[in-house]
Design a protein around this motif. Sequence first.
Motif, PDB file in Angstrom:
ATOM      1  N   VAL A   1       1.834  -3.384   1.954  1.00 29.26           N
ATOM      2  CA  VAL A   1       0.860  -2.875   0.999  1.00 29.26           C
ATOM      3  C   VAL A   1      -0.331  -3.817   1.125  1.00 29.26           C
ATOM      4  N   ILE A   2      -1.514  -3.241   1.360  1.00 30.64           N
ATOM      5  CA  ILE A   2      -2.694  -4.016   1.745  1.00 30.64           C
ATOM      6  C   ILE A   2      -3.766  -3.886   0.676  1.00 30.64           C
TER       7      ILE A   2
ATOM      8  N   ALA B   1       2.137   1.482   5.972  1.00 30.69           N
ATOM      9  CA  ALA B   1       1.247   0.698   5.114  1.00 30.69           C
ATOM     10  C   ALA B   1       0.597   1.583   4.068  1.00 30.69           C
ATOM     11  N   VAL B   2       0.377   0.991   2.916  1.00 27.81           N
ATOM     12  CA  VAL B   2      -0.379   1.620   1.837  1.00 27.81           C
ATOM     13  C   VAL B   2      -1.497   0.649   1.476  1.00 27.81           C
ATOM     14  N   GLN B   3      -2.738   1.159   1.422  1.00 26.92           N
ATOM     15  CA  GLN B   3      -3.882   0.281   1.155  1.00 26.92           C
ATOM     16  C   GLN B   3      -4.526   0.625  -0.182  1.00 26.92           C
TER      17      GLN B   3
ATOM     18  N   SER C   1      -0.778  -4.977  12.279  1.00 24.24           N
ATOM     19  CA  SER C   1      -1.206  -4.300  13.512  1.00 24.24           C
ATOM     20  C   SER C   1      -0.119  -3.332  13.943  1.00 24.24           C
ATOM     21  N   GLY C   2      -0.516  -2.357  14.747  1.00 20.07           N
ATOM     22  CA  GLY C   2       0.436  -1.422  15.333  1.00 20.07           C
ATOM     23  C   GLY C   2       1.181  -0.582  14.320  1.00 20.07           C
ATOM     24  N   LEU C   3       0.498  -0.114  13.279  1.00 23.09           N
ATOM     25  CA  LEU C   3       1.152   0.659  12.224  1.00 23.09           C
ATOM     26  C   LEU C   3       1.348   2.114  12.649  1.00 23.09           C
ATOM     27  N   ARG C   4       2.481   2.664  12.217  1.00 30.09           N
ATOM     28  CA  ARG C   4       2.781   4.065  12.514  1.00 30.09           C
ATOM     29  C   ARG C   4       1.999   5.008  11.613  1.00 30.09           C
TER      30      ARG C   4
END
Length: 433
Positions: free
Chosen positions: A104-105, A191-193, A161-164
């Motif tokens: 989570v970003i 990832a969730v931003q 990096s390299g997120l699906r």
Amino acid sequence: MVATYTACGDHAASPLYTQVTSNTKSSVLLRQKIRVLEGELAHARRGGGGQESGTYASGPARKKEHVLSSSNTIAVNTDLETAFDAYIKLCQDMAAGKTKKRFVIAAPSGQMNNRVRVLVSILVFGLLTNRMAVINFDKGYYAKLSDLFDTPYDMDANQVSGLRGARSLEDSDVDTFLCQDFNRMFADDDAVQFNTPPSLVPFFFRNPHHQPTLKGWFGGEEFIYRDIVRRFLRPTREVAEMRDAWLHKHQQTAAHRPYMLGIHLRMGTDLRPSPNQEEWEHLLECAVKVVPQQHKATAIWYVAADTQETRDKALSTFSGDGKVVFYGDKWLRSNNPAGVKSALVELLLLAEADNRLLTPASSYGEQAMAIAGKPSYYIKSTVPRPPKIAYKALHPVTSHCFRTFTSQPSITGFSQQIEKARCYHPDMAVLSF
């Protein structure tokens, strides 16, 4: 919307917020009146101000003590500490490549406290969803996260990096914050931003899918923000030593630790015109009222100001009624790492104070109050284009001086947004402390 209040044990029994009857509404309003009367009684017993004592529930029983600084301790819930420890271990394993990375970003903007606020929100989200919380803290800013805080794992977003797949959330995604099961909704996203929202803790706590978990860890919502900051965002050794050296100089050398009133003065023209003389008089009136009678002769008035001019004015205005002190000989602009560190030390000293008098429309004062975990005081602004106090419910002390009913930040943003959610229920407006 009229905000109502209840003790944490009286919050809606079902996390699904069953229908409110007229009797329930009456009992909520009655509890609100009782709490106001309790506050007035406690205020009178303290001689017009001072440390809160026994009015606010503190959640589950606390089992051990953890020393935070030279003058402050916080009781630690072992169940909560177990959850924290497990989360930190998970994030460390992700960083080491021992388990699948899911993030989570936070993509923040603004100054230090806007960045910390979104970081606290994603840490709660990370705990709920087993995702590593990371942040682009220094992007467009004057200091790195590591300049300020000693985090228990690497929170730098550069490792992502390299997120699906990734999902981005904005302030307007109220349905998501309040109504959705995060683990189901984001099951396929690496990832969730979050893009610079206000504090989302009040939303997460009322989400029926996640409230039982948060209640199990924290008891109520009042101290979630404080407990997250104190475990995951501890100041660096350098910053802590700067804070403690000041406290030793002004408190520990005295025969008895003096009462400290923290006063935050946000007088910059980006939010409001400069205060007029009437407003300075109201600040003085409120400060005098807040300090308990038995401490008036020896109290320290610690002032955190945003300009040297404001420091000078505070010294001339307050000196006749208290011992006015500042951090550092001169005010430092926070447009470099040293200035940002100084600003953080000043904020931590506000949090250490026995009570606080804060400036409306400032996340800096809100942050200090949230870390302290104690409601604080504001004055009603009288200048043209006055900033709004960020709390709908206030306990009047004088006609121009008010105490908040909660220490949580961003309550105005929460109050303005919550009714837009499709799952909104009137019980969700209750602040459960």
